[in-house]
Each structure stands twice: as C-alpha cells, then as structure tokens.
Design a protein around this motif. Sequence first.
Motif, PDB file in Angstrom:
ATOM      1  N   PRO A   1       0.836  -1.212   0.000  1.00  0.00           N
ATOM      2  CA  PRO A   1       0.000   0.000   0.000  1.00  0.00           C
ATOM      3  C   PRO A   1       0.864   1.253   0.000  1.00  0.00           C
ATOM      4  N   ARG A   2       0.466   2.239  -0.800  1.00  0.00           N
ATOM      5  CA  ARG A   2       1.250   3.467  -0.922  1.00  0.00           C
ATOM      6  C   ARG A   2       0.362   4.693  -0.738  1.00  0.00           C
ATOM      7  N   THR A   3       0.995   5.756  -0.298  1.00  0.00           N
ATOM      8  CA  THR A   3       0.303   7.027  -0.142  1.00  0.00           C
ATOM      9  C   THR A   3       0.229   7.732  -1.496  1.00  0.00           C
ATOM     10  N   ALA A   4      -0.431   8.875  -1.516  1.00  0.00           N
ATOM     11  CA  ALA A   4      -0.640   9.582  -2.781  1.00  0.00           C
ATOM     12  C   ALA A   4       0.665   9.988  -3.442  1.00  0.00           C
ATOM     13  N   ASP A   5       1.735  10.196  -2.653  1.00  0.00           N
ATOM     14  CA  ASP A   5       3.019  10.594  -3.230  1.00  0.00           C
ATOM     15  C   ASP A   5       3.879   9.409  -3.647  1.00  0.00           C
ATOM     16  N   GLY A   6       3.321   8.190  -3.554  1.00  0.00           N
ATOM     17  CA  GLY A   6       4.029   7.000  -4.014  1.00  0.00           C
ATOM     18  C   GLY A   6       4.871   6.302  -2.966  1.00  0.00           C
ATOM     19  N   LYS A   7       4.946   6.862  -1.761  1.00  0.00           N
ATOM     20  CA  LYS A   7       5.719   6.222  -0.705  1.00  0.00           C
ATOM     21  C   LYS A   7       4.911   5.104  -0.056  1.00  0.00           C
ATOM     22  N   VAL A   8       5.622   4.100   0.470  1.00  0.00           N
ATOM     23  CA  VAL A   8       4.948   2.999   1.150  1.00  0.00           C
ATOM     24  C   VAL A   8       4.243   3.514   2.400  1.00  0.00           C
ATOM     25  N   HIS A   9       2.990   3.112   2.568  1.00  0.00           N
ATOM     26  CA  HIS A   9       2.169   3.545   3.709  1.00  0.00           C
ATOM     27  C   HIS A   9       2.493   2.638   4.894  1.00  0.00           C
ATOM     28  N   ASN A  11       1.975   2.801   8.026  1.00  0.00           N
ATOM     29  CA  ASN A  11       0.963   2.610   9.062  1.00  0.00           C
ATOM     30  C   ASN A  11      -0.277   1.875   8.560  1.00  0.00           C
ATOM     31  N   ALA A  12      -0.233   1.404   7.332  1.00  0.00           N
ATOM     32  CA  ALA A  12      -1.368   0.672   6.778  1.00  0.00           C
ATOM     33  C   ALA A  12      -1.543  -0.666   7.497  1.00  0.00           C
ATOM     34  N   PRO A  13      -2.767  -1.205   7.503  1.00  0.00           N
ATOM     35  CA  PRO A  13      -2.988  -2.502   8.148  1.00  0.00           C
ATOM     36  C   PRO A  13      -2.144  -3.603   7.513  1.00  0.00           C
ATOM     37  N   LYS A  16      -2.732  -9.978   4.659  1.00  0.00           N
ATOM     38  CA  LYS A  16      -2.844 -11.401   4.969  1.00  0.00           C
ATOM     39  C   LYS A  16      -2.126 -12.222   3.898  1.00  0.00           C
ATOM     40  N   ALA A  17      -1.523 -13.313   4.337  1.00  0.00           N
ATOM     41  CA  ALA A  17      -0.895 -14.250   3.412  1.00  0.00           C
ATOM     42  C   ALA A  17      -1.961 -15.141   2.780  1.00  0.00           C
ATOM     43  N   ILE A  18      -1.528 -16.031   1.900  1.00  0.00           N
ATOM     44  CA  ILE A  18      -2.457 -16.867   1.155  1.00  0.00           C
ATOM     45  C   ILE A  18      -3.262 -17.779   2.065  1.00  0.00           C
ATOM     46  N   ASP A  19      -2.702 -18.117   3.245  1.00  0.00           N
ATOM     47  CA  ASP A  19      -3.403 -18.991   4.190  1.00  0.00           C
ATOM     48  C   ASP A  19      -4.209 -18.201   5.218  1.00  0.00           C
ATOM     49  N   GLY A  20      -4.301 -16.889   5.053  1.00  0.00           N
ATOM     50  CA  GLY A  20      -5.078 -16.060   5.964  1.00  0.00           C
ATOM     51  C   GLY A  20      -4.327 -15.566   7.182  1.00  0.00           C
ATOM     52  N   LYS A  21      -3.082 -15.988   7.342  1.00  0.00           N
ATOM     53  CA  LYS A  21      -2.281 -15.525   8.472  1.00  0.00           C
ATOM     54  C   LYS A  21      -1.653 -14.171   8.138  1.00  0.00           C
ATOM     55  N   PRO A  22      -1.250 -13.395   9.141  1.00  0.00           N
ATOM     56  CA  PRO A  22      -0.556 -12.142   8.855  1.00  0.00           C
ATOM     57  C   PRO A  22       0.688 -12.387   8.008  1.00  0.00           C
ATOM     58  N   ARG A 169       8.015 -14.555  19.776  1.00  0.00           N
ATOM     59  CA  ARG A 169       6.613 -14.322  19.455  1.00  0.00           C
ATOM     60  C   ARG A 169       6.541 -13.094  18.543  1.00  0.00           C
ATOM     61  N   TYR A 170       6.206 -13.329  17.273  1.00  0.00           N
ATOM     62  CA  TYR A 170       6.201 -12.279  16.254  1.00  0.00           C
ATOM     63  C   TYR A 170       4.779 -11.787  16.010  1.00  0.00           C
ATOM     64  N   SER A 171       4.618 -10.465  16.028  1.00  0.00           N
ATOM     65  CA  SER A 171       3.345  -9.858  15.645  1.00  0.00           C
ATOM     66  C   SER A 171       3.644  -8.646  14.770  1.00  0.00           C
ATOM     67  N   ARG A 172       2.730  -8.351  13.858  1.00  0.00           N
ATOM     68  CA  ARG A 172       2.925  -7.226  12.937  1.00  0.00           C
ATOM     69  C   ARG A 172       1.719  -6.298  13.028  1.00  0.00           C
ATOM     70  N   PRO A 173       1.812  -5.243  13.852  1.00  0.00           N
ATOM     71  CA  PRO A 173       0.653  -4.368  14.050  1.00  0.00           C
ATOM     72  C   PRO A 173       0.301  -3.542  12.825  1.00  0.00           C
ATOM     73  N   ASN A 174       1.290  -3.300  11.954  1.00  0.00           N
ATOM     74  CA  ASN A 174       1.038  -2.576  10.713  1.00  0.00           C
ATOM     75  C   ASN A 174       2.115  -2.939   9.705  1.00  0.00           C
ATOM     76  N   ILE A 175       2.023  -2.375   8.516  1.00  0.00           N
ATOM     77  CA  ILE A 175       2.973  -2.719   7.455  1.00  0.00           C
ATOM     78  C   ILE A 175       4.409  -2.414   7.867  1.00  0.00           C
ATOM     79  N   GLY A 176       4.599  -1.330   8.603  1.00  0.00           N
ATOM     80  CA  GLY A 176       5.948  -0.837   8.856  1.00  0.00           C
ATOM     81  C   GLY A 176       6.661  -1.413  10.050  1.00  0.00           C
ATOM     82  N   ARG A 177       6.030  -2.296  10.830  1.00  0.00           N
ATOM     83  CA  ARG A 177       6.647  -2.720  12.085  1.00  0.00           C
ATOM     84  C   ARG A 177       6.343  -4.187  12.398  1.00  0.00           C
ATOM     85  N   VAL A 178       7.339  -4.866  12.950  1.00  0.00           N
ATOM     86  CA  VAL A 178       7.170  -6.202  13.524  1.00  0.00           C
ATOM     87  C   VAL A 178       7.664  -6.152  14.968  1.00  0.00           C
TER      88      VAL A 178
END
Length: 226
Positions: A1-9, A11-13, A16-22, A169-178
Amino acid sequence: PRTADGKVHLNAPTRKAIDGKPDLSGFYMPGQAVRYLLDLASDYKPEDIPLQPWAAALYKERIENNGKDHPGVRCLPSGIPEKLNIPDGLKVVQTPDLIVFLYESRTIYRQVFLDGRPLPKNPQPTWMGYSVGHWEGDTLVVETIGQNGKTWLDMKGLPRTEELKVTERYSRPNIGRVNIDVTIHDPKAYTKPWNVKLSWRLVPDTDLIESICEENSKDLPHMVGK
C-alpha cells in the motif's frame, strides 16, 4: 500500500498471506539500531539479570576484555537471538509451511518449519539451531533449540550454553513494524527464564546485498582487550 506521493504507507494494516495468516514478508532493520545488539539486557539493571554464578563471572570477564573474543571478530556467525539485532538487515520469505530468514550479515539463512513437525529430540548442534513455529491467532510463535553454544547473546558478552531454548513471538501491528517478544531459557547459564522486547522496522523498496565477512576483514588485529 502506498500514499498519494508514491511512498509505502507504513501505518497501513498488515496484509494477509495466502493462508489467511498475517504476512510477515519484507526487508527489515532493527527498530532501535544497535541497542540490543550491544546489550540484550539493556532494559535490566545489572543485578537483575538472572545469571548463574559461573555465567556472571564470565560475563564480567568479557566486559573487562572489551569483548575481544566475540565470535564475530573471526567472522563466525551470530546465533539466536543476537542475529535478530544485526543492523545489516534481513529478508523474510513466508509460505504456509515454512518461513525463511535471509540475513545479509554473513550471507546466512534460517528456516522455521510450520508443517507441524516437532523439535528434534537430540539435535546435532549447529550455529543457527533448529526452529519450528506455529500460529496463536495473529502471533507467530517460534521455538529454537540445538544451537552449538559457541555464540554470545550480544556483543557485551551475555553467555549461553547448548541448553539454550529461545522462544520468539512475532506480531505485525502494521505494514511498517514487527514486534518480537523473546524469552531466553537456559538453565545452565541463568537461574530463570527472562524476556526482552525487540522490534523490526520495514525498509521498503530495497533488497539484500552479498556480505562476506571474511573478505578483507580487518577486525582481529584491533581486538586486543585491556
């Protein structure tokens, strides 16, 4: 996901992977640069690190020697969890049955099997050990055993033995952080399990490069201790 200026968003949600997991895929750097690489227990008071007496003495000796015997001085690999904190970056490749960590440092890899296999009963010791994982909701839980005991937990010198079991224990609250919650369990070196909270930040629009430590290494002559 990218913002209007083309940068990766960033803070975007999380997708999901092909199996429905994050989807944990991406290229990452440690969230706090070298803090936990230099001192994994930097959130603890020195007296609160639950070291066994022999391990406390070895830790003190390594600190006094400025870490001159760290395995990395001779281009040997880092183990887990130190490898999670190397600021050269890593790439995560995720499938339903397997996650692969590709580390730029030392150009080495790590496999985490998600196909239901158990941890080996009597593993041949290796630098990276043996890892299996499973999902608990949106959290990936990884257990690692079988490391050879030749690595340190950090550059400051926290000891470990072949009995070490690391749970991540890995969790990814948004695109930019694990976020990574790490538990150290090594009854030979520590009087009880202890935890540290790490994180990675996504570095978009880039990829791995080859990094061969042995090529033109100049570290060893300078690691003279005190």
